[in-house]
Design an enzyme around this catalytic site. Structure first.
Site, PDB file in Angstrom:
ATOM      1  N   LYS A 295       0.949  -1.220   0.056  1.00  0.00           N
ATOM      2  CA  LYS A 295       0.180   0.136   0.248  1.00  0.00           C
ATOM      3  C   LYS A 295       1.008   1.324   0.130  1.00  0.00           C
ATOM      4  O   LYS A 295       2.116   1.260   0.541  1.00  0.00           O
ATOM      5  CB  LYS A 295      -0.931  -0.132   1.355  1.00  0.00           C
ATOM      6  CG  LYS A 295      -2.017  -0.998   1.446  1.00  0.00           C
ATOM      7  CD  LYS A 295      -2.772  -0.944   2.748  1.00  0.00           C
ATOM      8  CE  LYS A 295      -3.691  -1.915   2.891  1.00  0.00           C
ATOM      9  NZ  LYS A 295      -5.046  -1.618   1.827  1.00  0.00           N
ATOM     10  N   ARG A 369     -10.436 -11.486   1.669  1.00  0.00           N
ATOM     11  CA  ARG A 369     -11.270 -12.542   1.175  1.00  0.00           C
ATOM     12  C   ARG A 369     -10.746 -13.753   1.285  1.00  0.00           C
ATOM     13  O   ARG A 369     -11.567 -14.908   1.233  1.00  0.00           O
ATOM     14  CB  ARG A 369     -11.540 -12.067  -0.272  1.00  0.00           C
ATOM     15  CG  ARG A 369     -10.688 -12.009  -1.282  1.00  0.00           C
ATOM     16  CD  ARG A 369     -10.931 -11.060  -2.540  1.00  0.00           C
ATOM     17  NE  ARG A 369     -10.937  -9.560  -2.177  1.00  0.00           N
ATOM     18  CZ  ARG A 369     -11.207  -8.757  -3.097  1.00  0.00           C
ATOM     19  NH1 ARG A 369     -11.374  -9.113  -4.548  1.00  0.00           N
ATOM     20  NH2 ARG A 369     -11.092  -7.521  -2.649  1.00  0.00           N
TER      21      ARG A 369
END
Length: 523
Positions: A295, A369
């Protein structure tokens, strides 16, 4: 809590000693008693109306011979919704009296806004009054129920919370209690709801080096150990996770030196031990660097809150146990860090989930996920009446809804209706999002595996494709995925929460469980 005498009795005992000093008296003169009072006032519906106090406000004003009404009238302007005005020296028992604006008395459920506006007004007003008392360093505050003791308690307890655990200088601790009302049960319920959300805020706000996966599990064990013998906590180790063949979860965890933990909580509140449980599943990434798909550094510190799903569902179970809700609940929280060491997932790697499906990991920052895929497979072993997972899953959810509401993807209209009804009461709104086959096709067409973790068009409908990915691990008829990325933190959007991690939608999950415990159609 000490039992209170009726309001009129308390005030009449000391009315002969009370006095009003007007507006010129300094706060310091009258704060020596360190006791404050918060009273509500409504906006006038008609110009010719006099001030409309709450019942408690009217009684107090009568005892002080109309001085409160007189001061407010002479001040020349109304107390606007969510604002406060403070007076000193009106009554000896309460050196400081804050009058808070409740908006229109006629407010109720606003169908356009999808919440109960009256309850939101009470939370906002009481929160503002309590913070003003805290700024004045008043240690004990009594709170007018303002027509809704539960909402008043939520406003007080939520409004006063601030994470200052690691600061040398801390905010003044303020104790609050209900004033002049016998509705103590509703007050206590509201306080527990708010304390549940504050626990989630505490967990989300804690720095990642202080709240590792192991420490998260320890905090929950400690909290749940205080609420009764009908709660069992299982802290599953890496060895157990490997035995369960949770390859997707382990692929994320292997990038960190911190060992993964699979936290499993069983609350048995139903009188029928065999009743199917409600299963909550929460994403528990205690720090998300993005892994190899790193990130940007700006704002990365906020990724300590990427375990918000685990924080909210676990805190909801703590509250359900404290409330002794007659329902069985199981909580599942896969906990780990997502870090970029030499063992970390690489873009293009293929991993295998618990149900045997293979997953091409094209973006290691789409890791939540992967954890949830294995946890959802495991959740199906409990014959659940409903499975609800929560996760700070996608930035796309923040883009779509901002902080206005939690996005809900569900295969069950029955479940959606109950979540929405709960959110109207709490003011912590939900909004239904699509689970079209259109999105499923994007994640099931993968070059190397059964599924792709970001889909063919990674920038389009990101929240929807993430939900479609999770759907591939669900066979239960009543399942909902709550993407809470947009509501993870609060700037100034929710006026009764300070800036920082929000703990949303903990109260909606609690209210949902409470309603489900009374819903015979759910069994």
């Amino acid at each position: 809590m000490m039992m209170l005498l009726p309001l009129r009795t308390v005030l009449q005992r000391s009315v002969s000693r009370s006095c009003c000093r007007g507006f010129s008296v300094s706060p310091q003169t009258y704060n020596s008693g360190k006791k404050g009072l918060i009273l509500g006032v409504y906006e006038k519906d008609k110009e010719e109306e006099s001030l409309v106090f709450t019942s408690a406000g009217d009684t107090f004003d009568n005892v002080v011979s109309g001085k409160l009404r007189d001061h407010l009238t002479r001040s020349g302007s109304l107390v606007k919704k969510g604002k406060t005005r403070i007076f000193y020296g009106l009554h000896e028992d309460f050196p400081s009296v804050a009058v808070v604006g409740l908006g229109k008395k006629s407010a109720g459920v606003n169908h356009d806004e999808h919440w109960n506006e009256s309850k939101e007004n009470v939370r906002t007003a009481v929160s503002a009054g309590c913070r003003q008392m805290q700024d004045l360093e008043i240690a004990h505050v009594e709170v007018d129920p303002c027509g809704d003791a539960q909402a008043a308690a939520e406003g007080a307890v939520l409004g006063l919370f601030e994470y200052d655990e690691l600061k040398k200088k801390k905010k003044k601790v303020v104790s609050t209690q209900l004033y002049g009302s016998h509705d103590n049960e509703a007050w206590q319920k509201g306080a527990l709801y708010a304390e549940g959300q504050n626990l989630a805020r505490y967990l989300m706000e804690a720095p990642a080096n202080h709240l590792t996966p192991t420490k998260f599990a320890e905090v929950l064990e400690q909290k749940l150990g205080k609420v009764g013998s009908n709660v069992k906590v299982f802290t599953r180790s890496k060895t157990w996770i490997e035995e369960q063949q949770m390859g997707a979860f382990l692929s994320v965890a292997k990038g960190s030196d911190e060992p993964p933990v699979f936290l499993e909580i069983h609350y048995s509140g139903s009188p029928n031990a065999k009743e199917s449980p409600l299963v909550f599943v929460g994403k528990g990434v205690t720090f998300d660097s993005g892994g190899i798909s790193l990130k940007p550094s700006s704002g990365m510190d906020a990724m300590r809150g990427d375990m918000g799903g685990a924080a909210t569902v676990c805190s909801a179970i703590v509250t359900a146990a404290a409330l002794k809700l007659p329902i069985n609940i199981i909580g599942l929280a896969p906990l780990c860090e997502n870090m970029p060491n030499g063992r970390a997932n690489k873009p293009g790697d293929v991993v295998k989930a618990r149900n045997g499906k293979t997953i091409q990991v094209d973006n290691t920052d789409a890791e939540g996920r992967l954890l949830l895929a294995d946890a959802l497979c495991y959740a199906h072993g409990f014959n659940a009446k409903a499975i609800v997972n929560a996760a700070t899953l996608t930035g796309a959810m923040d883009v779509a809804l901002g902080s206005a509401a939690t996005g809900v993807f569900t295969n069950s209209s029955w479940l959606w209706t109950r979540l929405q009804e709960a959110s109207i009461v709490t003011g912590d709104r939900v909004w239904r999002m699509p689970l079209f086959e259109h999105y499923s096709k994007q994640v099931t067409e993968s070059a190397l595996a059964d599924l792709n973790n970001i889909g063919k068009y990674s920038r389009s409908g990101g929240a929807c494709t993430a939900a479609a990915f999770l759907k591939e691990f669900v066979t239960a008829p009543h399942w909902a995925h709550l993407d809470i990325a947009g509501v993870m933190s609060n700037k100034d959007e929710v006026p009764y929460l300070r800036k920082g991690m929000s703990g949303r939608p903990t109260r909606t999950l609690i209210e949902f469980a409470a309603r489900l415990s009374k819903d015979k159609s759910s069994t």
